[in-house]
Design a protein around this motif. Structure first.
Motif, mmCIF file in Angstrom:
data_model
loop_
_atom_site.group_PDB
_atom_site.id
_atom_site.type_symbol
_atom_site.label_atom_id
_atom_site.label_comp_id
_atom_site.label_asym_id
_atom_site.label_seq_id
_atom_site.Cartn_x
_atom_site.Cartn_y
_atom_site.Cartn_z
ATOM 1 N N SER A 155 29.210 -44.530 26.669
ATOM 2 C CA SER A 155 28.133 -43.986 27.810
ATOM 3 C C SER A 155 28.953 -44.762 29.211
ATOM 4 N N VAL A 156 29.799 -45.449 29.221
ATOM 5 C CA VAL A 156 30.419 -45.933 30.595
ATOM 6 C C VAL A 156 31.585 -45.015 30.855
ATOM 7 N N GLN B 65 17.928 -48.437 38.264
ATOM 8 C CA GLN B 65 18.555 -48.218 36.771
ATOM 9 C C GLN B 65 19.721 -48.607 36.644
ATOM 10 N N ASP B 66 20.681 -48.606 37.915
ATOM 11 C CA ASP B 66 21.990 -49.022 37.683
ATOM 12 C C ASP B 66 22.048 -50.457 37.760
ATOM 13 N N SER C 245 24.071 -52.689 35.393
ATOM 14 C CA SER C 245 23.746 -52.236 34.023
ATOM 15 C C SER C 245 24.725 -51.574 33.478
ATOM 16 N N GLU C 246 24.394 -51.096 32.393
ATOM 17 C CA GLU C 246 25.339 -50.195 31.701
ATOM 18 C C GLU C 246 25.570 -48.907 32.218
ATOM 19 N N THR C 247 24.335 -48.421 32.756
ATOM 20 C CA THR C 247 24.564 -47.153 33.640
ATOM 21 C C THR C 247 25.195 -47.332 34.962
ATOM 22 N N TRP D 205 33.416 -51.306 33.348
ATOM 23 C CA TRP D 205 34.035 -50.097 33.917
ATOM 24 C C TRP D 205 35.505 -49.894 34.132
ATOM 25 N N GLY E 120 28.825 -47.383 34.417
ATOM 26 C CA GLY E 120 29.367 -45.925 34.273
ATOM 27 C C GLY E 120 29.423 -45.479 35.758
ATOM 28 N N LYS E 121 28.573 -45.509 36.637
ATOM 29 C CA LYS E 121 28.617 -45.200 37.777
ATOM 30 C C LYS E 121 29.907 -45.745 38.835
#
Length: 308
Positions: free
Chosen positions: A91-92, A268-269, A279-281, A84, A284-285
């Motif tokens: 995507s991040v 999912q995160d 996770s990758e998601t 991050w 990103g958050k």
């Protein structure tokens, strides 16, 4: 940070949630169009100096496995591209990537984060950070102080604060022109609620001795287990209070105002490798939440006309 805003102003600034693109446009455009299409100067009341972020040419990250991107790429191990803070994964959209979009050129990045690091061990990363003399140092640490083999060895709040204070003091002394951005610690106990019905997560956690202080007997509703998990949550709140206090003592330090701790994650995160790391998601958050806090504080300082 003192040169950017006072504690009350900082908290107000970090609560501002503005899309990064809109913020960048608002800061970089110097003119607008009239109704007949002729460019006209922007009103002086809306013109503001660019935030210091446009001048950042290098970013160094300090911290633990979260910032190292551990398990973010769907397999065991660090994944620096998905960090991050300094990752290159589009995507991040890491902090360094967002700085590149804002400034027009990519900063050099140095990720010194290492898995398992506690606050007292951050000093091991300082030498390299000082050598690189980055324009911005990003810090996320404390999860491993709360996640221990038992609640009896969880780091005390004051001890944690002293360790963080020493790190910030060193950076400020050795690199007086470097900006520091330190985030709050994520609300780790939310993982227990998030995966309350996941047999897969519980199976993995049963072997996760390194965070038994939180994840042991994760499905238990016995008072002792409920109280233990609550105590970990409260200790993280205390850590965050220490981070805020120690950051306020430094002239070029910005705290995220508790934004990362307040962030709510979905299944999912979280990586299915260990049901613990983002996770990758999730990375990103983290990047989005942290960026809004950092950009808001930088904008506040720039608009004030102060040197940040």
């Amino acid at each position: 940070m003192k040169t950017m805003s006072g504690p009350r102003d900082r908290r107000r600034a970090t609560r501002r949630v503005l899309p990064a693109l809109v913020a960048a446009v608002g800061l970089l455009l110097a003119a607008c169009s009239s109704t007949d299409g002729t460019p006209t100067p922007a009103p002086s009341t809306s013109a503001a100096p660019e935030p210091f972020l446009t001048d950042v040419t290098s970013v160094a990250a300090m911290g633990d496995s979260i910032t190292a991107g551990v398990n973010a790429c769907g397999k065991q191990g660090a994944c620096a591209a998905a960090s991050w803070a300094t990752g290159s994964d589009t995507s991040v959209m890491s902090l360094s990537s967002r700085i590149a979009s804002l400034a027009g050129s990519a900063p050099a990045v140095y990720n010194e984060a290492r898995p398992g690091i506690r606050a007292a061990q951050l000093g091991d990363q300082l030498d390299q950070v000082v050598k690189t003399a980055p324009g911005l140092v990003v810090i996320l640490a404390g999860a491993n102080d709360a996640c221990r083999t038992s609640i009896g060895v969880v780091t005390g709040a004051q001890e944690f604060g002293e360790s963080i204070g020493e790190v910030l003091d060193t950076i400020s002394t050795e690199l007086p022109d470097t900006h520091i951005f330190i985030t709050s610690i994520p609300d780790l106990p939310q993982l227990v609620d998030l995966f309350a019905d996941s047999d897969a997560a519980h199976a993995v956690w049963s072997d996760f001795a390194g965070c038994a202080s939180l994840l042991q007997n994760a499905t238990s509703t016995d008072k002792a287990d409920v109280d233990r998990r609550a105590a970990i949550g409260q200790r993280i709140v205390q850590y965050n209070a220490q981070i805020e206090q120690r950051c306020q003592d430094q002239p070029r330090c910005t705290y995220d105002g508790g934004a990362v701790h307040a962030a709510q994650f979905s299944q999912q995160d979280i990586s299915t490798v260990d049901y613990f790391h983002p996770s990758e998601t999730g990375q990103g958050k983290l990047a989005e939440v942290a960026w809004q806090a950092l950009l808001g504080a930088a904008e506040e300082c720039a608009a004030s006309g102060r040197t940040c």
